[in-house]
Design a protein around this motif. Sequence first.
Motif, PDB file in Angstrom:
ATOM      1  N   VAL A   1       0.701  -1.187   0.006  1.00 58.31           N
ATOM      2  CA  VAL A   1      -0.018  -0.110  -0.204  1.00 58.31           C
ATOM      3  C   VAL A   1       0.946   1.117  -0.011  1.00 58.31           C
ATOM      4  O   VAL A   1       0.574   2.035  -0.862  1.00 58.31           O
ATOM      5  N   SER A   2       1.942   1.290   0.872  1.00 60.64           N
ATOM      6  CA  SER A   2       2.652   2.555   0.942  1.00 60.64           C
ATOM      7  C   SER A   2       3.663   2.928  -0.216  1.00 60.64           C
ATOM      8  O   SER A   2       3.553   3.997  -0.738  1.00 60.64           O
ATOM      9  N   TYR A   3       4.277   1.782  -0.845  1.00 63.80           N
ATOM     10  CA  TYR A   3       4.983   1.632  -2.128  1.00 63.80           C
ATOM     11  C   TYR A   3       4.007   2.374  -3.337  1.00 63.80           C
ATOM     12  O   TYR A   3       4.500   3.043  -4.031  1.00 63.80           O
ATOM     13  N   THR A   4       2.734   1.765  -3.449  1.00 61.03           N
ATOM     14  CA  THR A   4       1.911   2.291  -4.402  1.00 61.03           C
ATOM     15  C   THR A   4       1.450   3.826  -4.100  1.00 61.03           C
ATOM     16  O   THR A   4       1.706   4.559  -5.174  1.00 61.03           O
ATOM     17  N   ILE A   5       1.413   4.126  -2.962  1.00 56.24           N
ATOM     18  CA  ILE A   5       0.817   5.575  -2.786  1.00 56.24           C
ATOM     19  C   ILE A   5       1.908   6.645  -2.979  1.00 56.24           C
ATOM     20  O   ILE A   5       2.060   7.635  -3.654  1.00 56.24           O
ATOM     21  N   VAL A   6       3.356   6.270  -2.548  1.00 53.95           N
ATOM     22  CA  VAL A   6       4.433   6.952  -2.478  1.00 53.95           C
ATOM     23  C   VAL A   6       4.716   7.040  -4.149  1.00 53.95           C
ATOM     24  O   VAL A   6       5.208   8.268  -4.499  1.00 53.95           O
ATOM     25  N   THR A   7       4.796   5.957  -4.896  1.00 54.25           N
ATOM     26  CA  THR A   7       4.982   6.046  -6.182  1.00 54.25           C
ATOM     27  C   THR A   7       4.305   6.892  -7.027  1.00 54.25           C
ATOM     28  O   THR A   7       4.672   7.700  -7.971  1.00 54.25           O
ATOM     29  N   VAL A   8       2.956   7.090  -6.602  1.00 50.15           N
ATOM     30  CA  VAL A   8       2.028   7.785  -7.615  1.00 50.15           C
ATOM     31  C   VAL A   8       2.370   9.265  -7.203  1.00 50.15           C
ATOM     32  O   VAL A   8       2.372  10.050  -7.974  1.00 50.15           O
ATOM     33  N   VAL A   9       2.496   9.618  -5.800  1.00 56.27           N
ATOM     34  CA  VAL A   9       2.877  10.827  -5.352  1.00 56.27           C
ATOM     35  C   VAL A   9       4.209  11.332  -6.104  1.00 56.27           C
ATOM     36  O   VAL A   9       4.116  12.450  -6.400  1.00 56.27           O
ATOM     37  N   HIS A  10       5.134  10.566  -5.901  1.00 53.31           N
ATOM     38  CA  HIS A  10       6.414  10.975  -6.390  1.00 53.31           C
ATOM     39  C   HIS A  10       6.407  11.048  -8.087  1.00 53.31           C
ATOM     40  O   HIS A  10       6.870  12.214  -8.539  1.00 53.31           O
ATOM     41  N   ALA A  11       5.432  10.327  -8.701  1.00 58.71           N
ATOM     42  CA  ALA A  11       5.456  10.550 -10.251  1.00 58.71           C
ATOM     43  C   ALA A  11       4.642  11.799 -10.347  1.00 58.71           C
ATOM     44  O   ALA A  11       5.192  12.375 -11.239  1.00 58.71           O
ATOM     45  N   TRP A  12       3.631  12.016  -9.635  1.00 51.19           N
ATOM     46  CA  TRP A  12       2.986  13.244  -9.831  1.00 51.19           C
ATOM     47  C   TRP A  12       3.743  14.808  -9.634  1.00 51.19           C
ATOM     48  O   TRP A  12       3.656  15.597 -10.273  1.00 51.19           O
TER      49      TRP A  12
END
Length: 352
Positions: free
Chosen positions: A170-181
């Motif tokens: 869950v955390s890796y998914t959230i951080v990856t999306v936010v970082h890409a944004w």
Amino acid sequence: IYYWDISAYWKNALHLLETFQLDFQLGVTEVINSTSTDYNYLPLVPLLPAMELLGSGRKVFTLLIVNLYVIPFAVLLAAASTSLVKLKRSIAPAFYALALFATLFLPATLVPALDGRVDAINLVIVGLVALLYAKTKFAKYRHYFFLGILLCLMIVFRRYFSFWALGFFVSYTIVTVVHAWFKNHKKINKKFWSSLRRPALGLVTTGLTIVAIMLTLFRDVFMRYLGENYADLYSAYYLGGAFDQVLLFIQNFGLIIIIPALIGYALAFTVYKKTNIVWVSLFLLIQSAIIYIAFTRTQSFGVQHYCMLIPFLLWGFFVGIKYLLECKRSYLKYIGILMIVILFSSLSLFSF
């Protein structure tokens, strides 16, 4: 008097060692049969050769856990963190030494091991996951495959580390999306979605790897993990309400550890907000929150369960150590480092 978990692993190790001495094939069979249970013998197997040579006493058993599980974890986590915080060559050895020292002598790391709990084997897996990310950044799909193997081993060795794996996904998914944004200048367009393709397929690869291994080698226990209501089964181990769970957390780690760690996170989101440190910090914050909330919906934390949150607290110290080593004011640098050394030295004496 050794009782419950404090005696269970030692007792099982003695039984398994005797079985191997009488009939090696029977010992292998017992280990394989145990994999269909919640408390299997796999974490004990690496200890047996040394117990055969050095003896099977209590001190030998507990110190083997420290030497074979805790020390490798400290070495791996210190190496991964040294790579992640991006240091000048001149101060990298000092950072590594302090990170190793802090990890090794943190009471939350030592106490379960000196209690005779083999849960520390999963700390080695955590260290390997951290090092895998630090060295590869999961740049290729094979890295996600290796991640799946490590997370699967973690779940098999100790069931409750399923919460660590859940928090990771869950955390890796959230951080990856936010970082890409952020990297895409806060725009959601074709470039944004294309940058998420590899991590998304990578996580699918990790998940399928876990499921494939579990269904192939550990089908019985995997189906029980999915179907058993552990919140109901372990309801006797839920002590107090939400506020009591917070007090247990504070009592286990101590404010003398928690407050400096949180200061490290404050530095991460202010001083180092334009570096990779902030993304690792965000990942650990989200993962630890998920672990804490999900686990306390099942039962209260015991000293061994807090192993899942050790990387979260240590990372705060690592950021603080980096800040001190790079500080241009000599008095602040040396006083701060001296205080960290005194703190962990004192707490390690308390642990022993």
